[in-house]
Write a protein that holds these residues in place. Structure first.
Motif, mmCIF file in Angstrom:
data_model
loop_
_atom_site.group_PDB
_atom_site.id
_atom_site.type_symbol
_atom_site.label_atom_id
_atom_site.label_comp_id
_atom_site.label_asym_id
_atom_site.label_seq_id
_atom_site.Cartn_x
_atom_site.Cartn_y
_atom_site.Cartn_z
ATOM 1 N N GLU A 136 0.861 -1.179 0.000
ATOM 2 C CA GLU A 136 0.000 0.000 0.000
ATOM 3 C C GLU A 136 0.898 1.230 0.000
ATOM 4 O O GLU A 136 1.706 1.410 0.912
ATOM 5 N N VAL A 137 0.781 2.065 -1.005
ATOM 6 C CA VAL A 137 1.672 3.208 -1.176
ATOM 7 C C VAL A 137 0.882 4.437 -1.597
ATOM 8 O O VAL A 137 -0.295 4.349 -1.956
ATOM 9 N N GLU A 138 1.560 5.571 -1.537
ATOM 10 C CA GLU A 138 1.005 6.811 -2.076
ATOM 11 C C GLU A 138 1.639 7.061 -3.434
ATOM 12 O O GLU A 138 2.861 7.022 -3.564
ATOM 13 N N VAL A 139 0.794 7.312 -4.418
ATOM 14 C CA VAL A 139 1.255 7.529 -5.787
ATOM 15 C C VAL A 139 1.056 9.002 -6.138
ATOM 16 O O VAL A 139 -0.029 9.546 -5.951
ATOM 17 N N ILE A 140 2.131 9.620 -6.639
ATOM 18 C CA ILE A 140 2.065 11.008 -7.096
ATOM 19 C C ILE A 140 2.117 11.010 -8.607
ATOM 20 O O ILE A 140 3.074 10.510 -9.221
ATOM 21 N N LEU A 141 1.060 11.541 -9.241
ATOM 22 C CA LEU A 141 0.954 11.596 -10.692
ATOM 23 C C LEU A 141 1.158 13.024 -11.183
ATOM 24 O O LEU A 141 0.944 13.991 -10.439
ATOM 25 N N ASP A 142 1.547 13.155 -12.449
ATOM 26 C CA ASP A 142 1.680 14.507 -12.990
ATOM 27 C C ASP A 142 0.319 15.136 -13.241
ATOM 28 O O ASP A 142 0.166 16.357 -13.166
ATOM 29 N N ARG A 143 -0.681 14.310 -13.504
ATOM 30 C CA ARG A 143 -2.053 14.797 -13.678
ATOM 31 C C ARG A 143 -3.006 13.683 -13.283
ATOM 32 O O ARG A 143 -2.626 12.501 -13.285
ATOM 33 N N THR A 144 -4.232 14.053 -12.957
ATOM 34 C CA THR A 144 -5.152 13.035 -12.435
ATOM 35 C C THR A 144 -6.607 13.423 -12.673
ATOM 36 O O THR A 144 -6.957 14.603 -12.598
ATOM 37 N N PRO A 145 -7.458 12.411 -12.946
ATOM 38 C CA PRO A 145 -8.897 12.673 -12.971
ATOM 39 C C PRO A 145 -9.544 12.447 -11.603
ATOM 40 O O PRO A 145 -10.740 12.680 -11.435
ATOM 41 N N PHE A 146 -8.765 11.964 -10.616
ATOM 42 C CA PHE A 146 -9.307 11.639 -9.299
ATOM 43 C C PHE A 146 -9.483 12.893 -8.447
ATOM 44 O O PHE A 146 -8.543 13.669 -8.276
ATOM 45 N N TYR A 147 -10.676 13.028 -7.899
ATOM 46 C CA TYR A 147 -10.960 14.158 -7.004
ATOM 47 C C TYR A 147 -10.403 13.841 -5.626
ATOM 48 O O TYR A 147 -10.686 12.789 -5.044
#
Length: 895
Positions: A496-507
């Motif tokens: 279980e990790v935290e993912v950092i994306l450059d862009r996201t559709p997730f609110y």
């Protein structure tokens, strides 16, 4: 110089020096260490802690602050207020000691015509930290202050930190000499009444550990950059520039005292620093603080911020009453504060009706408390006199204060009128114990700031681009993976990790709307998105469970939001806006949002309101919401400036801090318009039916509505319909006739229960004679002690006890009955003592006190009749058996 002008001069001075003016933050911030904002630098803490990068390296503000550690001390001295305005200028790695000292000196000493305060330079005394040679040299060589007016002081005076591990540094304070009539010469080290502190310049350069340099411990490190944090007390400067003795004589507080004189008939200042003067100052100080707290969304309650506000309001009412006020006074005080504070805080005007309603509502409730408290006091005083005492115990006074909200000052005053004194030492001991517990709880809740440095580079360089307003699917790159607070390169299956994306559709969870759920699919792995939170307000942290393969930094992933989840969440969030608009339509503008939570298909909405809603009001709110659904309003979103949004009439959530650009969600033009960053439906009809489940209290002055939307609403209504259909079928009536049929059944049941109770009472009364015949004689006193049939309630016990007592006539007799309730496991018991036995020294109250512990309970009452309840059925026989020995002991002691 009026206070409003002092504020303007301060801000203008620093704006001319390249500082960005920052509006005051709300008094309520999401900070685990603070109940209220208590210093000007608090809103800038993320910059000092390195959690965020400021948009400007120089800032200035006038911050609203509240400190409530020693509320009881307010008014006793004239230097401290619970609410105050802290003017500050800040540097984030830009200028340091030399510049900030010059900025402060120029503002204080420049002529009024040139924008300064025009203070006499010879009256200003700077202090520096004991080892800060640099600051001392700047004051002497650059500014020209004689060395004998520069004083060095220790850490307790001239070192600043936040009270927990974090940034800190030495400071230089500026004091103003008010003259020999205020005390001895020798600078602030000699007399801080004559030499009053007006400005503190903090040179923030250290990192403190668990132990503070204020207490002589060394810092554990240096900050990566040197910062400046200053605080100038607006109220104290106003005293100097207005030529008055103290803050209570300035233009902000003096008018409140004048109104207090008018409504109480007392006079302020008749006897210097008298008890009456303290009460006047309490009224002035607390009225202003209370108004500012209500303005920022606090409502009276029994814990946390609400408790502080309630305490302040009740101290106002108490003080006014002790000064001679006989009726309601709160609206007059609040209206006066509105007049004095609106020039600096124009938002008071638009929120006035809500502020007035909250304050007046609390006064109305507390005046009733005073009435009931008076009756309780009279009972307590009567007991003291009945025993020949002259002092009301500290425990009794504390219970009146703590449990019933009855002020100790009124207790003392009324005791004096009744010819009694109060054990003030005992009361103070109980209060000290309570404060010690509260402080221990507060310390336990304090925490070191979480280490968010792992996210710093992403916050500064790679803020997440949010695409969710327009799409639920997007291709994105993994910029970082965080596990256990550490950056990692890969996340294997099962982790279980935290993912950092450059862009996201997730609110990301915000504004009451829960975060989206969905999946991330990469070239070598699949992950379920469990939650999304923001850090630094810029970066979305996707908490995921890797369900297959692995994720790696640099992967391109398909980010997919669960469509069903998003649709139902949008319905709930838009449904919240509909209910908010409908609620204000029904209840008026004083009903204001106090919080919300939206998840797919369900919403709860908290709002400030003083009374429970009626079934008719709830029906109207539901009808108006569903009329909006049926009207199929278009839902528009508008991005604009905060000022323009307010000009449009958009509502803001109290306590929320908005940026310069905001998002307005408009449903049906004027029907609903709110500042909101959430995700909404395109048309109001998409919300589906709105079904209100109910309304409840979540604290004094705060109510909660819960409701379903969309398919959850449909399923709920279908379930309700099925239940109604089943009941109608069994009762052989139509669904529409169910209410009338249930009313008939209820009436029949009540009538039957009444008849049963009558039969039971008659049966019990018939058996009273048997109990009386079983009485034993103890030194001339007839004693009846029996366990009666199970299931006999306290009221019935009283009936048969009175009957048995009456049968003894003028004889000396004691009657004790106990029963057991098989359903609840409770043990009601009662004791009745004839007048002749009371004269012998026997007391029903003492009897129940003696037997109560044997059944796991307690009781009390008058000498002639007392009752109680326990929870240990197995102890009934022992309790009954203990009556005779108690009577024997009581009689022998009375000889």
């Amino acid at each position: 110089m009026q206070t409003h002008e002092i504020r303007e001069r301060f801000l203008n001075h620093f704006v001319k020096q390249g500082h960005t003016e920052v509006p005051s933050a709300s008094l309520i911030l999401d900070d685990p260490n603070l109940l209220f904002v208590n210093a000007g630098m608090v809103p800038f803490k993320p910059y000092f802690l390195g959690e965020q990068t400021p948009s400007s390296s120089r800032a200035t503000s006038i911050q609203k602050c509240v400190r409530t550690l020693d509320i009881e001390e307010v008014g006793i001295t004239t230097r401290h207020n619970t609410f105050f305005q802290m003017a500050g200028n800040f540097s984030f790695g830009d200028y340091f000691k030399r510049e900030v000292i010059r900025f402060a000196w120029d503002l204080l000493t420049n002529p009024v015509a040139e924008g300064g305060f025009g203070m006499d330079p010879d009256r200003l005394w700077p202090t520096v930290y004991r080892t800060d040679d640099e600051a001392a040299r700047i004051w002497h060589e650059d500014i020209g202050v004689p060395e004998e007016r520069i004083q060095r002081r220790g850490g307790e005076d001239n070192y600043w930190d936040m009270g927990v591990p974090g940034p800190g540094g030495p400071c230089s304070e500026i004091f103003y000499d008010r003259g020999p009539e205020y005390g001895v010469d020798g600078g602030p080290a000699a007399d801080e009444n004559r030499f009053i502190e007006i400005w503190n310049l903090v040179f923030m350069q250290d990192i403190r550990g668990d132990k503070s340099p204020k207490e002589g411990f060394e810092p554990v490190g240096e900050l990566p950059q040197k910062n400046i944090d200053t605080g100038m007390g607006i109220e104290r400067v106003a005293c100097i520039l207005q030529g008055v003795e103290n803050v209570y004589e300035t233009d902000l507080l003096a008018p409140v005292i004048q109104v207090a004189e008018h409504v109480t008939g007392s006079v302020y200042g008749r006897v210097e620093n008298s008890v009456e003067d303290v009460r006047f100052r309490v009224i002035a100080d607390h009225s202003r603080t209370a108004l500012m707290l209500i303005l920022d969304g606090v409502t009276p309650g029994n814990e946390g911020r609400g408790y502080i506000l309630r305490r302040l309001l009740r101290r106002i009412i108490r003080s006014a009453r002790l000064l001679g006020a006989t009726g309601a006074t709160m609206e007059k005080f609040m209206d006066t504060v509105r007049s004095t504070m609106t020039p600096s805080y124009p938002e008071i005007t638009e929120n006035w009706e809500r502020i007035r309603a909250v304050a007046v509502g609390e006064e109305t409730a507390f005046l009733k408390t005073l009435e009931s408290g008076t009756r309780l006091f009279e009972d307590a005083a009567a007991k003291v006199k009945a025993t020949g005492g002259t002092e009301l115990g500290g425990d009794a006074a504390f219970v009146l204060h703590d449990t019933h909200g009855f002020p100790i000052d009124l207790t003392i005053e009324m005791a004096s009128e009744a010819g009694l004194t109060v054990d003030k030492d005992g009361f103070d001991t109980r209060m000290a114990e309570q404060r010690a517990r509260a402080k221990a709880d507060s310390r336990a809740k304090k925490q070191v700031h979480a280490d968010v440095s792992v996210y710093r580079s992403f916050v500064d360089n790679h803020p997440t681009v949010f695409l969710g307003y327009d799409t639920t699917d997007a291709e994105a790159h993994i910029l970082g993976l965080v596990s256990g607070g550490q950056l990692v390169d890969r996340a294997p299956e099962g982790s279980e990790v935290e993912v950092i994306l450059d862009r996201t559709p997730f609110y990301a969870e915000s504004g009451g709307q829960m975060a989206d759920r969905g999946t991330l699919t990469g070239p070598g792995g699949l992950a379920q998105v469990l939650d999304v939170q923001k850090t630094g307000r810029k970066v979305s942290l996707h908490r995921v469970n890797v369900t297959g393969g692995e994720l790696a930094v640099g992967d391109t992933v398909a980010a997919h939001v669960d469509h069903a989840w998003r649709h139902a969440a949008r319905q709930a969030h838009s449904g919240t806006h509909l209910i908010h608009a409908a609620l204000r339509d029904v209840l008026g503008p004083t009903a204001v949002q106090a919080g919300s939570m939206n998840k797919p298909g369900y919403l709860r909405f908290d709002f400030t309101y003083g009374t429970q809603l009626t079934s008719d009001q709830l029906r109207r709110i539901q009808d108006i919401s569903n009329e909006a659904v049926d009207t199929d309003y278009t839902v528009n979103t508008i991005e604009t400036s905060l000022d323009e949004a307010k000009a449009m009439g958009a509502m803001a959530l109290f306590g929320e801090n908005y940026g310069s650009r905001v998002r307005v969600v408009e449903i049906g033009g004027p029907f609903s318009m709110e500042l909101c960053g959430g995700i909404h439906v395109d048309h109001s009809s998409q919300v589906g039916p709105v079904t209100i489940l109910g309304e409840s209290s979540v604290g004094s002055g705060t109510r909660r509505i819960e409701a379903y939307t969309g398919m959850d609403s449909m399923r709920y209504l279908a379930g309700q319909n099925a239940v109604a259909g089943s009941l109608a079928s069994r009762l052989k009536v139509t669904s529409e006739d169910l209410p009338e049929r249930f009313a008939q059944i209820s009436e029949r049941l009540q009538a039957a229960e009444k008849r049963i109770n009558q039969f039971r009472t008659a049966e019990l009364t018939a058996r009273v004679g048997d109990y009386v015949m079983q009485a034993v004689t103890v030194d001339g006193v007839r004693v009846v002690a029996a366990r009666v049939a199970d299931g006999i309630a306290g009221g019935d016990l009283r009936t048969i006890a009175n009957d048995a007592k009456a049968r003894f006539g003028s004889d000396e007799a004691v009657v004790v009955f106990a029963s057991a309730d098989p359903e609840s496991g409770k043990v009601p018991f009662i004791a009745a003592v004839t007048d002749a036995a009371v004269a012998r020294g026997l007391s029903a109250g003492e009897v129940v006190k003696a037997i109560g512990p044997l059944v796991g309970g307690r009781g009390g009452g008058k000498p002639s009749m007392a009752q109680g309840s326990g929870s240990d059925v197995s102890g009934i026989d022992a309790a009954v058996a203990a009556v005779r020995p108690h009577v024997e002991s009581a009689l022998s002691g009375a000889r």
